[in-house]
Design a protein around this motif. Structure first.
Motif, mmCIF file in Angstrom:
data_model
loop_
_atom_site.group_PDB
_atom_site.id
_atom_site.type_symbol
_atom_site.label_atom_id
_atom_site.label_comp_id
_atom_site.label_asym_id
_atom_site.label_seq_id
_atom_site.Cartn_x
_atom_site.Cartn_y
_atom_site.Cartn_z
ATOM 1 N N PHE A 22 1.589 12.639 1.880
ATOM 2 C CA PHE A 22 1.668 11.820 0.672
ATOM 3 C C PHE A 22 3.121 11.406 0.445
ATOM 4 N N VAL A 46 1.691 12.308 -6.884
ATOM 5 C CA VAL A 46 1.451 12.847 -5.544
ATOM 6 C C VAL A 46 0.685 14.157 -5.622
ATOM 7 N N PHE A 84 -0.741 6.575 0.239
ATOM 8 C CA PHE A 84 0.281 6.014 -0.628
ATOM 9 C C PHE A 84 -0.391 5.234 -1.745
ATOM 10 N N TYR A 135 6.472 9.418 -0.861
ATOM 11 C CA TYR A 135 6.860 8.866 -2.156
ATOM 12 C C TYR A 135 7.229 7.395 -2.056
ATOM 13 N N SER A 178 2.274 7.228 -6.434
ATOM 14 C CA SER A 178 3.285 7.973 -5.677
ATOM 15 C C SER A 178 4.647 7.966 -6.360
#
Length: 135
Positions: free
Chosen positions: A98, A61, A51, A100, A55
């Motif tokens: 990954f 990302v 993160f 958000y 992000s």
């Protein structure tokens, strides 16, 4: 059984961040030494989630996933040169995610965080804070 989440900050923890901020989708620097060796051990115990402030930015990302694909593949080639014959493109490890939004992690590693011990830090300590790569 679900593994506990290990949340890793990207800039300054995974990515060396020596060039500073170049935009959410521009990541020019190499990994911090020992990153992939650490990840290989950690993935056995943790659900690793990457993160960053990136992000929340358009392209961030994807840029992080591409960066991991490039450098993880290079790492694999360095320890197993015979893999060069198998892989024709860079592959981001499937065991990395990954999100958000910052996950509800069991533990996080971040270069710009002070562990809260139940005692509020002195404001001057906060004002003088420096990440490890600026000391």
């Amino acid at each position: 059984m679900n593994k506990p989440i290990l949340c890793l900050d990207f800039d300054g923890v995974c990515h060396s961040y020596t060039s500073g901020w170049q935009g959410a989708d521009n990541i020019p620097d190499k990994p911090v030494d020992g990153l992939f060796e650490f990840l290989e051990g950690a993935r056995e115990v943790f659900d690793i989630q990457i993160f960053s402030s990136r992000s929340g930015h358009h392209g961030g990302v994807g840029a992080m996933a591409n960066w991991f694909g490039k450098y993880y593949t290079e790492y694999l080639f360095s320890i197993k040169p015979e893999l060069r014959e198998t892989y024709s493109e860079f592959l981001c490890p499937e065991w990395l995610t990954f999100p958000y939004q910052k996950p509800a992690a069991f533990v996080s590693i971040d270069d710009r965080t002070i562990t809260f011990t139940g005692i509020w830090p002195d404001i001057e300590t906060l004002r003088n804070f420096k990440p490890w790569f600026k000391k």
